[in-house]
Design a protein around this motif. Structure first.
Motif, mmCIF file in Angstrom:
data_model
loop_
_atom_site.group_PDB
_atom_site.id
_atom_site.type_symbol
_atom_site.label_atom_id
_atom_site.label_comp_id
_atom_site.label_asym_id
_atom_site.label_seq_id
_atom_site.Cartn_x
_atom_site.Cartn_y
_atom_site.Cartn_z
ATOM 1 N N THR A 1 35.873 61.053 17.064
ATOM 2 C CA THR A 1 35.563 59.635 17.189
ATOM 3 C C THR A 1 36.535 58.975 18.161
ATOM 4 O OG1 THR A 1 37.028 58.953 15.386
ATOM 5 C CG2 THR A 1 34.783 59.634 14.792
ATOM 6 N N LEU A 2 36.131 57.833 18.709
ATOM 7 C CA LEU A 2 37.007 57.112 19.632
ATOM 8 C C LEU A 2 38.307 56.706 18.950
ATOM 9 C CD1 LEU A 2 34.423 54.843 21.504
ATOM 10 C CD2 LEU A 2 35.501 56.951 22.311
ATOM 11 N N THR A 3 38.219 56.347 17.673
ATOM 12 C CA THR A 3 39.430 55.985 16.926
ATOM 13 C C THR A 3 40.386 57.160 16.834
ATOM 14 O OG1 THR A 3 38.202 54.359 15.622
ATOM 15 C CG2 THR A 3 40.303 55.138 14.723
ATOM 16 N N ASP A 4 39.854 58.341 16.531
ATOM 17 C CA ASP A 4 40.705 59.528 16.433
ATOM 18 C C ASP A 4 41.272 59.920 17.792
ATOM 19 O OD1 ASP A 4 40.471 59.827 13.706
ATOM 20 O OD2 ASP A 4 38.729 61.161 13.832
ATOM 21 N N ILE A 5 40.464 59.783 18.839
ATOM 22 C CA ILE A 5 40.949 60.116 20.181
ATOM 23 C C ILE A 5 42.131 59.229 20.553
ATOM 24 C CG2 ILE A 5 40.357 60.103 22.636
ATOM 25 C CD1 ILE A 5 37.479 60.820 21.791
ATOM 26 N N ASP A 6 41.989 57.917 20.352
ATOM 27 C CA ASP A 6 43.085 56.992 20.666
ATOM 28 C C ASP A 6 44.320 57.305 19.828
ATOM 29 O OD1 ASP A 6 41.589 55.666 22.549
ATOM 30 O OD2 ASP A 6 40.912 54.093 21.179
ATOM 31 N N ARG A 7 44.112 57.582 18.550
ATOM 32 C CA ARG A 7 45.244 57.880 17.664
ATOM 33 C C ARG A 7 45.995 59.122 18.135
ATOM 34 N NH1 ARG A 7 45.379 61.594 13.802
ATOM 35 N NH2 ARG A 7 43.094 61.772 13.736
ATOM 36 N N LEU A 8 45.269 60.157 18.491
ATOM 37 C CA LEU A 8 45.902 61.408 18.900
ATOM 38 C C LEU A 8 46.624 61.264 20.233
ATOM 39 C CD1 LEU A 8 42.985 63.780 17.892
ATOM 40 C CD2 LEU A 8 45.251 63.741 16.843
#
Length: 235
Positions: A222-229
Motif C-alpha cells: 500500500t502507499l502508506t506502507d511504501i511511505d513508512r518503509l
C-alpha cells in the motif's frame, strides 16, 4: 466364519498424460510429478465392465504419491523461486541506478553487494555499468562514441534519467509474479534492498524515490506502507 463376496464396485483407472517438477506440500520440497487423468469404471467381480464418467485430473507426487488439484503447479519450485528472487533484486538494483545512482560509487557498490547476495555471486560493477549502457542505448538516449565498449560511471550520467518504458516493463515482469508468493514482510524486505542502494550515496533523488514507489506498487504494498518503509530507511 462367513466371507462376503463383493460382486460389484467402482474403480478409477488413471492415465499419465505428462510429467514435470513441482513443489510437493506433503514432502516439503521439489519433487517429480505425473499429471494423471482418471476414468471411473463399474466393476463386476473386480473386472471393469462399464465407464462411469471422468474422475478429473490430478497431480501426483512420484515420491509420496499424494494427489493434488492442478493449481498446485502455480506455486514455483524452490529452484524457480530462488531465481525469481535473484532476478527481482537484480532488476531493482538496475532500476535504482538508472534513476540516478550510477554516478556515485557507494550506490554502485551497494548494488553489486545486493545482487551478489541475491545469487549472482560473480556480479561486478563493470557488468552493471554495461547493462545500464545497453538499457540507455535501447531507449535511444545514448548515441555517444564507445557505447558498445567499456563505460565509466560518468559516461552516460545525463542519459540514464527518464528510461521510463524499460523501468515499467521490467519491474512489472520481475516483481508482480514474485509478490504472489511472498508474505508482507518478504515484500517489504525486497523494497528495502532498493532503498538501501539509493541511500548509499545520500538522500533519495526524486527519480530514485519514484522508482522505489513503483517497486512498492509492483510488490502489492500500500502507499502508506511504501511511505513508512522509505522514510524509515532514510531516518
Amino acid at each position: 466364519m462367513k466371507l462376503r463376496l463383493c460382486i460389484w464396485g467402482v474403480r478409477t483407472a488413471w492415465h499419465t498424460e505428462d510429467d514435470g517438477e513441482f513443489f510437493c506440500p506433503e514432502c516439503g520440497g521439489d519433487r517429480a510429478y505425473h499429471r494423471r487423468t482418471g476414468t471411473r469404471r463399474l466393476t463386476v467381480l473386480n473386472v471393469p465392465v462399464l465407464r462411469r464418467g471422468p474422475a478429473g485430473t490430478v497431480i501426483e507426487c512420484t515420491a509420496c504419491h499424494e494427489q493434488y488439484a492442478s493449481d498446485v503447479l502455480l506455486r514455483p519450485t524452490t529452484t524457480r523461486f530462488s531465481a525469481m528472487l535473484r532476478d527481482a533484486v537484480h532488476t531493482i538494483a538496475l532500476a535504482v541506478l538508472t534513476a540516478g545512482g550510477a554516478t556515485g560509487r557507494p550506490a554502485r557498490e551497494a548494488a553489486v553487494g545486493a545482487v551478489r547476495s541475491a545469487g549472482f555471486s560473480d556480479c561486478t560493477e563493470d557488468q552493471l555499468l554495461g547493462l545500464l549502457a545497453a538499457i540507455v542505448a535501447d531507449e535511444g538516449r545514448y548515441a555517444g562514441p564507445g557505447a558498445g565498449s567499456s563505460l565509466g560511471p560518468d559516461s552516460f550520467a545525463d542519459e540514464v534519467d527518464g528510461c521510463g518504458s524499460w523501468l515499467s516493463i521490467e519491474l512489472h515482469e520481475a516483481l508482480e509474479p514474485l509478490a504472489d508468493h511472498l508474505d508482507p514482510l518478504g515484500r517489504e524486505r525486497i523494497l528495502l534492498q532498493g532503498a538501501h542502494i539509493a541511500l548509499a550515496d545520500g538522500p533519495y533523488l526524486p527519480a530514485e524515490r519514484e522508482v522505489l514507489e513503483a517497486v512498492g506498487r509492483c510488490l502489492s504494498l500500500t502507499l502508506t506502507d511504501i511511505d513508512r518503509l522509505l522514510e524509515g530507511a532514510a531516518a
